[in-house]
Design an enzyme around this catalytic site. Structure first.
Site, PDB file in Angstrom:
ATOM      1  N   SER A 113       4.061 -40.027  13.527  1.00 24.58           N
ATOM      2  CA  SER A 113       4.869 -39.399  14.567  1.00 24.58           C
ATOM      3  C   SER A 113       5.961 -40.312  15.117  1.00 24.58           C
ATOM      4  O   SER A 113       6.793 -40.813  14.375  1.00 24.58           O
ATOM      5  CB  SER A 113       3.935 -38.910  15.667  1.00 24.58           C
ATOM      6  N   HIS A 114       5.876 -40.584  16.409  1.00 22.76           N
ATOM      7  CA  HIS A 114       6.920 -41.339  17.100  1.00 22.76           C
ATOM      8  C   HIS A 114       6.713 -42.848  16.979  1.00 22.76           C
ATOM      9  O   HIS A 114       7.499 -43.616  17.512  1.00 22.76           O
ATOM     10  CB  HIS A 114       6.913 -40.952  18.579  1.00 22.76           C
ATOM     11  N   ASP A 278      11.674 -36.653  17.021  1.00 18.87           N
ATOM     12  CA  ASP A 278      10.947 -37.885  16.719  1.00 18.87           C
ATOM     13  C   ASP A 278      10.701 -38.056  15.219  1.00 18.87           C
ATOM     14  O   ASP A 278      11.266 -37.329  14.399  1.00 18.87           O
ATOM     15  CB  ASP A 278       9.626 -37.922  17.497  1.00 18.87           C
ATOM     16  N   ASP A 280       8.395 -37.251  13.029  1.00 20.70           N
ATOM     17  CA  ASP A 280       8.048 -36.081  12.207  1.00 20.70           C
ATOM     18  C   ASP A 280       8.641 -34.796  12.764  1.00 20.70           C
ATOM     19  O   ASP A 280       8.230 -33.700  12.379  1.00 20.70           O
ATOM     20  CB  ASP A 280       6.529 -35.963  12.053  1.00 20.70           C
ATOM     21  N   ASP A 282       8.534 -33.119  15.489  1.00 29.07           N
ATOM     22  CA  ASP A 282       7.870 -32.105  16.323  1.00 29.07           C
ATOM     23  C   ASP A 282       8.163 -32.303  17.804  1.00 29.07           C
ATOM     24  O   ASP A 282       8.042 -31.372  18.593  1.00 29.07           O
ATOM     25  CB  ASP A 282       6.356 -32.031  16.052  1.00 29.07           C
ATOM     26  N   ARG A 283       8.571 -33.496  18.199  1.00 26.40           N
ATOM     27  CA  ARG A 283       8.924 -33.707  19.609  1.00 26.40           C
ATOM     28  C   ARG A 283      10.407 -33.414  19.826  1.00 26.40           C
ATOM     29  O   ARG A 283      11.203 -33.477  18.888  1.00 26.40           O
ATOM     30  CB  ARG A 283       8.663 -35.154  20.009  1.00 26.40           C
ATOM     31  N   LYS A 377       3.888 -28.304  17.682  1.00 26.23           N
ATOM     32  CA  LYS A 377       5.102 -28.354  18.476  1.00 26.23           C
ATOM     33  C   LYS A 377       6.278 -28.481  17.523  1.00 26.23           C
ATOM     34  O   LYS A 377       6.114 -28.912  16.383  1.00 26.23           O
ATOM     35  CB  LYS A 377       5.056 -29.483  19.487  1.00 26.23           C
TER      36      LYS A 377
HETATM   37  C1  G16 Z   1       0.445 -36.377  19.745  1.00 27.10           C
HETATM   38  C2  G16 Z   1      -0.231 -35.081  20.047  1.00 27.10           C
HETATM   39  C3  G16 Z   1       0.212 -34.571  21.381  1.00 27.10           C
HETATM   40  C4  G16 Z   1       0.008 -35.616  22.449  1.00 27.10           C
HETATM   41  C5  G16 Z   1       0.695 -36.899  22.053  1.00 27.10           C
HETATM   42  C6  G16 Z   1       0.383 -38.031  22.999  1.00 27.10           C
HETATM   43  O1  G16 Z   1       1.809 -36.144  19.566  1.00 27.10           O
HETATM   44  O2  G16 Z   1       0.036 -34.116  19.068  1.00 27.10           O
HETATM   45  O3  G16 Z   1      -0.500 -33.417  21.663  1.00 27.10           O
HETATM   46  O4  G16 Z   1       0.493 -35.170  23.670  1.00 27.10           O
HETATM   47  O5  G16 Z   1       0.259 -37.291  20.781  1.00 27.10           O
HETATM   48  O6  G16 Z   1      -0.972 -38.314  22.918  1.00 27.10           O
HETATM   49  P1  G16 Z   1      -1.584 -39.608  23.578  1.00 27.10           P
HETATM   50  O7  G16 Z   1      -1.221 -39.507  25.034  1.00 27.10           O
HETATM   51  O8  G16 Z   1      -3.042 -39.504  23.309  1.00 27.10           O
HETATM   52  O9  G16 Z   1      -0.912 -40.808  22.960  1.00 27.10           O
HETATM   53  P2  G16 Z   1       2.555 -36.744  18.301  1.00 27.10           P
HETATM   54  O10 G16 Z   1       3.969 -36.305  18.445  1.00 27.10           O
HETATM   55  O11 G16 Z   1       2.360 -38.229  18.409  1.00 27.10           O
HETATM   56  O12 G16 Z   1       1.839 -36.165  17.130  1.00 27.10           O
END
Ligand code: G16
Length: 544
Positions: A113-114, A278, A280, A282-283, A377
């Site tokens: 992800s990010h 981000d 991938d 999705d953000r 998302k």
């Molecule tokens: C993931 C989850 C999200 C979550 C985020 C932050 O996002 O899919 O639902 O809100 O992590 O999670 P945490 O606070 O546990 O770090 P992504 O975009 O990283 O896949």
């Protein structure tokens, strides 16, 4: 082709977190690390034989290597077909769209992800089920349990790598590998939801936009839709080539990490609309000229205006937000007379609500917004939703948000991230505060009155599953809140997230700087949780 069984041993620590298994690339490069996890996953998917799997990732370093390994393991585990994005690329929302459109059994998405990429960065793998959404906890826990018992994995050998650049079908033994255009299905879905004529006219009238893909997976999707279908000028999408190290970017679309875009969106000659996605894709982050929209406000504004957008003309069945996300959307839901569900952090918790038709829009404070069009998302979706609103109302981003605050009040909001905290110190902080929660109700701290304090637990209204210990909440009179939880996506030590929210009804007080508006809550959070003393740190690493 030959199928072989390779002896292996259980590897500790392969429990998926908030969104899949995320570790350093160097961890994934250890012998058998990826293979073990995939073996455990495929063993859990007992009825996988003859099924279709979707496969792709955000293009980060190690993506292509991992794709070839997973293809050879899919061949050895009886899948009939794998749909893999060209170049090994599939954004998370596109993977969800492909799974749903093609009726696939599930999908494997390779992404951290990010989190930063490159040889010293992070890598990740997550599994999505047949509804297109992240596997629920009962699946991820079963996979983890399996990883702890493995003695061997099965893989096809003596096969050539699949040519990921060539669209169309290739084979590994009986397995058909179909390399697909990663963008087409998602772009088609966007055209079913939004008013492309209105958005085309917005660009044709000379309005300008800047979309920062942050060197990650979102670039091809944004370019195809914005610069292709909507006629935005070339250069509207910046950092649009997916790179293995994201060009050195930390591909997290927030004001701290998307500083190039923040600078572009500043000043009288800035574009009318700014957005970023981000790693991938999705953000999303939404910006006006000299104006930043918090993700919580974004969800509320989209919900309030949803019927202006073709895909949501019939109205919303409900809204869902993660617990730490601000309560701005709750006020919209109340006005609309629909439920607002409060779930634990993690997109997987929205899946049942979406499948059961109990929610239409979902959002999280962590720059995630989406709807029932997929089960993830969706960064570009959120950006097009905003663009559709700008085009259909003729208003600016700032005008839309200010009008929203004037109507519903403003939920001042901020998240403070304390990163790289030693795990034992972070755990000590949480358990110390947890043990004192029950005594906090009724206490007054200066002007702040604690109404209730608890450790958030969630019972899924659809399947009755219970998720405990999802974050410590201190609920204050007037709707203010302090929430503390440990991140489930980091790869180094622990990240303590402190979420702060204060409601302000009076429009005369809607222009405060958020950190000032939240100052007494910030002080109280440290006082109650002993953040500085436990972490030994002077200030949070990131404030959004
Ligand atoms: C993931 C989850 C999200 C979550 C985020 C932050 O996002 O899919 O639902 O809100 O992590 O999670 P945490 O606070 O546990 O770090 P992504 O975009 O990283 O896949």
């Amino acid at each position: 082709m030959k199928i072989i069984q390779v002896p292996t041993q259980a590897i500790a620590g392969q429990r998926p977190g908030t969104s899949g298994l995320r570790k350093k690339v160097t961890v994934f490069q250890q012998p058998h690390y990826l293979e073990n996890f995939v073996q455990a996953l495929f063993e859990v998917l007992e009825d996988r034989r003859g099924q279709t799997l979707v496969l792709g990732g955000d293009g980060r370093f190690h993506n292509r290597v991992a794709v070839q390994v997973i293809l050879r393991m899919a061949a050895a585990h009886g899948f009939a077909r794998v749909l893999v994005g060209q170049g090994g690329l599939l954004s998370t929302p596109a993977a969800s769209a492909v799974i749903r459109k093609r009726g696939a059994y599930g999908g494997v998405v390779l992404s951290a992800s990010h989190n930063p990429g490159g040889p010293d960065g992070d890598f990740g793998i997550k599994y999505n089920v047949g509804n297109g959404g992240p596997a629920p906890e009962k699946v991820t826990e079963a996979v983890y349990a399996r990883t702890q018992q493995l003695t061997s994995y099965t893989i096809a050998t003596e096969v050539d790598d699949i040519d990921l650049g060539r669209l169309g079908e290739q084979r590994i033994g009986d397995l058909v590998v179909e390399v697909i255009d990663p963008v087409a299905d998602h772009a088609e879905l966007m055209q079913q939801l939004f008013d492309f004529d209105a958005m085309r006219a917005w660009f044709a009238s000379g309005k300008r936009m800047c979309y920062d893909a942050m060197g990650a997976a979102g670039g091809p999707y944004a370019k195809a839709v914005l610069e292709g279908l909507l006629g935005a000028p070339a250069g509207t999408v910046i950092n649009g080539e997916p790179l293995e190290d994201f060009g050195g970017h930390h591909p997290d679309p927030n004001p701290a990490h998307a500083q190039e875009l923040i600078a572009i969106m500043s000043g009288p000659h800035a574009p009318d609309f700014g957005a970023a996605s981000d790693g991938d894709a999705d953000r999303n982050m939404i910006l006006g000229r000299d104006f930043v929209v918090t993700p919580s406000d974004s969800l509320a504004v989209l919900a309030a205006h949803a019927t202006r957008v073709p895909g949501y003309r019939k109205g919303l069945a409900g809204i869902a937000r993660s617990m730490p996300t601000s309560q701005a959307a709750d006020r919209v839901a109340q006005m609309l007379g629909i439920p607002c569900h409060e779930t634990p952090t993690g997109w997987k918790f929205f899946g049942n609500l979406l499948d059961a038709g109990q929610a239409t829009l979902c959002g999280e404070e962590s720059y995630g917004t989406g709807s029932n069009h997929v089960r993830e998302k969706d960064g570009l979706w959120a950006v097009l939703f905003w663009l559709n609103l700008l085009a259909s109302t003729g208003q600016s981003v700032e005008q839309l948000v200010r009008a929203h605050w004037a109507r519903f009040g403003r939920n001042y909001y901020s998240r403070h991230d304390w990163e790289g905290v030693a795990t034992d110190r972070a755990d000590a902080l949480m358990s110390s505060l947890r043990s004192r929660l029950s005594g906090l109700a009724g206490q007054r701290f200066g002007s702040l009155q604690v109404e209730a304090a608890d450790d958030f637990a969630y019972t899924d209204p659809v399947d009755g599953s219970v998720s405990k210990a999802q974050g410590l909440r201190i609920l204050l009179a007037g709707g203010s809140r302090i929430v503390l939880r440990l991140s489930g996506t980091g790869t180094e030590g622990a990240t303590l997230r402190v979420y702060l929210e204060r409601y302000e009804a009076d429009p005369a007080r809607h222009d405060l700087e958020p950190q000032q508006a939240l100052a007494d809550l910030i002080t109280l959070a440290d006082q109650l949780a002993g953040i500085r003393s436990h972490t030994g740190m002077a200030a949070p690493a990131v404030i959004t």
